[in-house]
Design a protein around this motif. Structure first.
Motif, PDB file in Angstrom:
ATOM      1  N   VAL A 200       0.838  -1.198   0.000  1.00  0.00           N
ATOM      2  CA  VAL A 200       0.000   0.000   0.000  1.00  0.00           C
ATOM      3  C   VAL A 200       0.874   1.250   0.000  1.00  0.00           C
ATOM      4  CG1 VAL A 200      -1.682   1.340   1.312  1.00  0.00           C
ATOM      5  CG2 VAL A 200      -1.935  -1.141   1.139  1.00  0.00           C
ATOM      6  N   GLU A 201       1.932   1.242   0.823  1.00  0.00           N
ATOM      7  CA  GLU A 201       2.835   2.390   0.902  1.00  0.00           C
ATOM      8  C   GLU A 201       3.588   2.575  -0.407  1.00  0.00           C
ATOM      9  OE1 GLU A 201       4.708   5.712   2.232  1.00  0.00           O
ATOM     10  OE2 GLU A 201       3.020   4.645   3.144  1.00  0.00           O
ATOM     11  N   THR A 202       4.033   1.478  -1.013  1.00  0.00           N
ATOM     12  CA  THR A 202       4.739   1.564  -2.293  1.00  0.00           C
ATOM     13  C   THR A 202       3.836   2.151  -3.366  1.00  0.00           C
ATOM     14  OG1 THR A 202       6.144  -0.336  -1.770  1.00  0.00           O
ATOM     15  CG2 THR A 202       5.930   0.249  -4.088  1.00  0.00           C
ATOM     16  N   LYS A 203       2.591   1.718  -3.396  1.00  0.00           N
ATOM     17  CA  LYS A 203       1.652   2.249  -4.380  1.00  0.00           C
ATOM     18  C   LYS A 203       1.406   3.742  -4.170  1.00  0.00           C
ATOM     19  CE  LYS A 203      -0.838  -2.007  -5.402  1.00  0.00           C
ATOM     20  NZ  LYS A 203      -2.151  -2.682  -5.412  1.00  0.00           N
ATOM     21  N   LYS A 204       1.388   4.134  -2.918  1.00  0.00           N
ATOM     22  CA  LYS A 204       1.204   5.552  -2.619  1.00  0.00           C
ATOM     23  C   LYS A 204       2.374   6.360  -3.164  1.00  0.00           C
ATOM     24  CE  LYS A 204       0.464   8.780   1.223  1.00  0.00           C
ATOM     25  NZ  LYS A 204       0.343   8.907   2.701  1.00  0.00           N
ATOM     26  N   ILE A 205       3.587   5.827  -3.003  1.00  0.00           N
ATOM     27  CA  ILE A 205       4.782   6.502  -3.525  1.00  0.00           C
ATOM     28  C   ILE A 205       4.698   6.605  -5.047  1.00  0.00           C
ATOM     29  CG2 ILE A 205       7.278   6.281  -3.857  1.00  0.00           C
ATOM     30  CD1 ILE A 205       7.363   4.933  -1.080  1.00  0.00           C
ATOM     31  N   ILE A 206       4.301   5.504  -5.698  1.00  0.00           N
ATOM     32  CA  ILE A 206       4.193   5.508  -7.160  1.00  0.00           C
ATOM     33  C   ILE A 206       3.148   6.518  -7.619  1.00  0.00           C
ATOM     34  CG2 ILE A 206       3.547   4.129  -9.176  1.00  0.00           C
ATOM     35  CD1 ILE A 206       4.614   1.662  -7.659  1.00  0.00           C
ATOM     36  N   GLU A 207       2.000   6.540  -6.950  1.00  0.00           N
ATOM     37  CA  GLU A 207       0.944   7.485  -7.304  1.00  0.00           C
ATOM     38  C   GLU A 207       1.435   8.935  -7.204  1.00  0.00           C
ATOM     39  OE1 GLU A 207      -2.135   6.467  -4.604  1.00  0.00           O
ATOM     40  OE2 GLU A 207      -2.900   4.803  -5.827  1.00  0.00           O
ATOM     41  N   GLU A 208       2.202   9.223  -6.156  1.00  0.00           N
ATOM     42  CA  GLU A 208       2.722  10.583  -5.979  1.00  0.00           C
ATOM     43  C   GLU A 208       3.699  10.938  -7.090  1.00  0.00           C
ATOM     44  OE1 GLU A 208       4.374  10.442  -2.082  1.00  0.00           O
ATOM     45  OE2 GLU A 208       2.433  10.718  -1.061  1.00  0.00           O
ATOM     46  N   GLU A 209       4.567   9.982  -7.448  1.00  0.00           N
ATOM     47  CA  GLU A 209       5.536  10.232  -8.509  1.00  0.00           C
ATOM     48  C   GLU A 209       4.853  10.411  -9.862  1.00  0.00           C
ATOM     49  OE1 GLU A 209       8.780  10.800  -8.189  1.00  0.00           O
ATOM     50  OE2 GLU A 209       8.418  10.704  -6.026  1.00  0.00           O
ATOM     51  N   VAL A 210       3.823   9.601 -10.107  1.00  0.00           N
ATOM     52  CA  VAL A 210       3.074   9.716 -11.366  1.00  0.00           C
ATOM     53  C   VAL A 210       2.372  11.062 -11.437  1.00  0.00           C
ATOM     54  CG1 VAL A 210       1.060   8.837 -12.619  1.00  0.00           C
ATOM     55  CG2 VAL A 210       2.784   7.257 -11.761  1.00  0.00           C
ATOM     56  N   SER A 211       1.819  11.491 -10.317  1.00  0.00           N
ATOM     57  CA  SER A 211       1.144  12.792 -10.271  1.00  0.00           C
ATOM     58  C   SER A 211       2.118  13.938 -10.582  1.00  0.00           C
ATOM     59  CB  SER A 211       0.508  12.999  -8.891  1.00  0.00           C
ATOM     60  OG  SER A 211      -0.121  14.252  -8.810  1.00  0.00           O
ATOM     61  N   LYS A 212       3.321  13.863  -9.998  1.00  0.00           N
ATOM     62  CA  LYS A 212       4.330  14.889 -10.263  1.00  0.00           C
ATOM     63  C   LYS A 212       4.741  14.881 -11.731  1.00  0.00           C
ATOM     64  CE  LYS A 212       6.366  14.647  -5.611  1.00  0.00           C
ATOM     65  NZ  LYS A 212       7.566  14.248  -4.830  1.00  0.00           N
ATOM     66  N   ALA A 213       4.937  13.669 -12.275  1.00  0.00           N
ATOM     67  CA  ALA A 213       5.341  13.548 -13.673  1.00  0.00           C
ATOM     68  C   ALA A 213       4.257  14.080 -14.603  1.00  0.00           C
ATOM     69  CB  ALA A 213       5.642  12.090 -14.003  1.00  0.00           C
ATOM     70  N   ALA A 214       3.000  13.819 -14.258  1.00  0.00           N
ATOM     71  CA  ALA A 214       1.886  14.288 -15.077  1.00  0.00           C
ATOM     72  C   ALA A 214       1.841  15.811 -15.115  1.00  0.00           C
ATOM     73  CB  ALA A 214       0.570  13.725 -14.556  1.00  0.00           C
ATOM     74  N   GLU A 215       2.088  16.436 -13.970  1.00  0.00           N
ATOM     75  CA  GLU A 215       2.090  17.893 -13.915  1.00  0.00           C
ATOM     76  C   GLU A 215       3.174  18.497 -14.816  1.00  0.00           C
ATOM     77  OE1 GLU A 215       2.356  19.364  -9.964  1.00  0.00           O
ATOM     78  OE2 GLU A 215       0.548  18.350  -9.263  1.00  0.00           O
ATOM     79  N   LEU A 216       4.304  17.808 -14.872  1.00  0.00           N
ATOM     80  CA  LEU A 216       5.428  18.314 -15.656  1.00  0.00           C
ATOM     81  C   LEU A 216       5.305  18.005 -17.144  1.00  0.00           C
ATOM     82  CD1 LEU A 216       8.419  17.345 -13.329  1.00  0.00           C
ATOM     83  CD2 LEU A 216       7.551  19.645 -13.773  1.00  0.00           C
ATOM     84  N   LEU A 217       4.722  16.830 -17.498  1.00  0.00           N
ATOM     85  CA  LEU A 217       4.799  16.363 -18.874  1.00  0.00           C
ATOM     86  C   LEU A 217       3.506  16.413 -19.673  1.00  0.00           C
ATOM     87  CD1 LEU A 217       7.099  13.217 -18.427  1.00  0.00           C
ATOM     88  CD2 LEU A 217       7.721  15.425 -19.409  1.00  0.00           C
ATOM     89  N   VAL A 218       2.368  16.105 -19.051  1.00  0.00           N
ATOM     90  CA  VAL A 218       1.125  15.987 -19.814  1.00  0.00           C
ATOM     91  C   VAL A 218       0.791  17.310 -20.499  1.00  0.00           C
ATOM     92  CG1 VAL A 218      -1.362  15.584 -19.687  1.00  0.00           C
ATOM     93  CG2 VAL A 218       0.210  14.121 -18.404  1.00  0.00           C
ATOM     94  N   GLY A 219       0.560  17.197 -21.801  1.00  0.00           N
ATOM     95  CA  GLY A 219       0.260  18.378 -22.603  1.00  0.00           C
ATOM     96  C   GLY A 219       1.478  19.084 -23.151  1.00  0.00           C
ATOM     97  N   LYS A 220       2.672  18.583 -22.819  1.00  0.00           N
ATOM     98  CA  LYS A 220       3.926  19.227 -23.231  1.00  0.00           C
ATOM     99  C   LYS A 220       4.607  18.434 -24.346  1.00  0.00           C
ATOM    100  CE  LYS A 220       3.476  22.069 -19.717  1.00  0.00           C
ATOM    101  NZ  LYS A 220       4.306  21.883 -18.541  1.00  0.00           N
ATOM    102  N   GLN A 221       5.342  19.155 -25.195  1.00  0.00           N
ATOM    103  CA  GLN A 221       6.161  18.507 -26.214  1.00  0.00           C
ATOM    104  C   GLN A 221       7.416  17.937 -25.549  1.00  0.00           C
ATOM    105  OE1 GLN A 221       3.763  18.892 -29.337  1.00  0.00           O
ATOM    106  NE2 GLN A 221       5.858  18.259 -29.734  1.00  0.00           N
TER     107      GLN A 221
END
Length: 305
Positions: A200-221
């Motif tokens: 559960v804790e590992t998944k939480k870490i992954i979710e947080e990292e994915v969220s950060k990556a999405a903020e930086l990359l989604v919609g960007k070239q």
């Protein structure tokens, strides 16, 4: 790992059929070998593995019945190996079809047994099912291919009946196969609900990292012809989705093997990315890359492992 265990349990036990005299990878025999023997064998071969919650899992290049495999899983109960599962990625290169054909030819059986409960099993397999095959004998067997993977499951029916009986504190020996399948679903749901806190804790870490990556990359070239359109985590796998501007080149002309090779080079040189990937591996997941053509809407994809 418990979620992975529950998914494996459903896949392995969905058909309570029996099969005969199958070759055993690394000399490990379902129903006879012990978990310590498996761990020792993998260690001697230099194969890294995870041993947790009754599952021994490894990712390596090996073969079964002459077909390349990538993922191996052994399930133990009371220190005996009661199940093995070997899988390879379906790259649409003909190997999945060849694998299913070779299995049928090897065991002189072209009709799957117990088709009446096949549908229940197929509902639990991700991706589009292409072919399923099984055979009666002392050790049960299911061979399967989907548009994503192909593989084989070998299991000791009697031992797995005992495992389910122990989990549910019920007698299951006299049950029909259909009723037994319903019990398996119940066991799987219980394991889902009792997921290991570490997972559960590992998944939480992954979710947080994915969220950060999405903020930086989604919609960007990400380069002159590629734009990131989505990054998702489904509880096991992380998927990056990109749109390829086909005014430069059609998606069908892109060499995905070369793209994957470049991505591996980035992976190997980036310590932060390696840590992220190891978190995903620890829950039995992978990283997928999906590319969509801007004009053709064709889709090409690959997984890092």
């Amino acid at each position: 790992m418990k979620k992975f265990f529950s998914l494996g349990l459903v896949l392995v036990l969905a058909l309570t059929i029996q099969a005969q005299n199958y070759p055993q990878l690394f000399g490990i025999k379902v129903g006879q070998s012990t978990s310590s023997e498996v761990v020792q064998k993998l260690t001697n071969l230099g194969i890294e593995h995870d041993d947790e919650d009754g599952l021994i899992m490894f990712v390596s290049d090996f073969g079964w019945l002459g077909t390349p495999m990538k993922l191996g899983i052994y399930m133990e109960h009371n220190d005996k190996i009661v199940m093995s599962l070997f899988m390879g990625e379906n790259l649409n290169d003909g190997l999945a079809e060849k694998f299913m054909k070779d299995v049928r030819v090897k065991y002189n059986e072209y009709e799957s047994v117990m088709p009446e409960i096949m549908d229940g099993m197929l509902e639990e397999i991700s991706g589009t099912v292409l072919d399923v095959w099984s055979q009666d004998g002392e050790i049960s067997m299911i061979a399967c291919s989907t548009d994503e993977a192909y593989g084989v499951i070998l299991y000791d029916r009697e031992a797995l009946f005992a495992l389910v009986a122990e989990s549910l504190a019920e007698e299951v020996e006299e049950m029909s196969d259909e009723d037994f399948f319903e019990l398996l679903m119940q066991v799987a749901e219980e394991y889902e609900e009792e997921e290991d806190p570490a997972i559960v804790e590992t998944k939480k870490i992954i979710e947080e990292e994915v969220s950060k990556a999405a903020e930086l990359l989604v919609g960007k070239q990400v380069d002159f012809m590629t734009k990131c359109t989505d990054i998702t985590f489904d509880g096991r796998d992380v998927t990056y989705v990109y749109e390829v501007d086909e005014s430069y080149v059609s998606l069908s002309q892109v060499d995905m093997e070369q793209v994957k090779k470049v991505q591996w080079q980035i992976f190997e040189s980036n310590e932060t990315f390696q840590i992220f990937a190891n978190h995903i591996k620890s829950i039995g997941g992978t990283i997928n890359y999906v590319y969509v053509g801007s004009l053709s809407r064709e889709v090409a994809s690959y997984s890092l492992w």
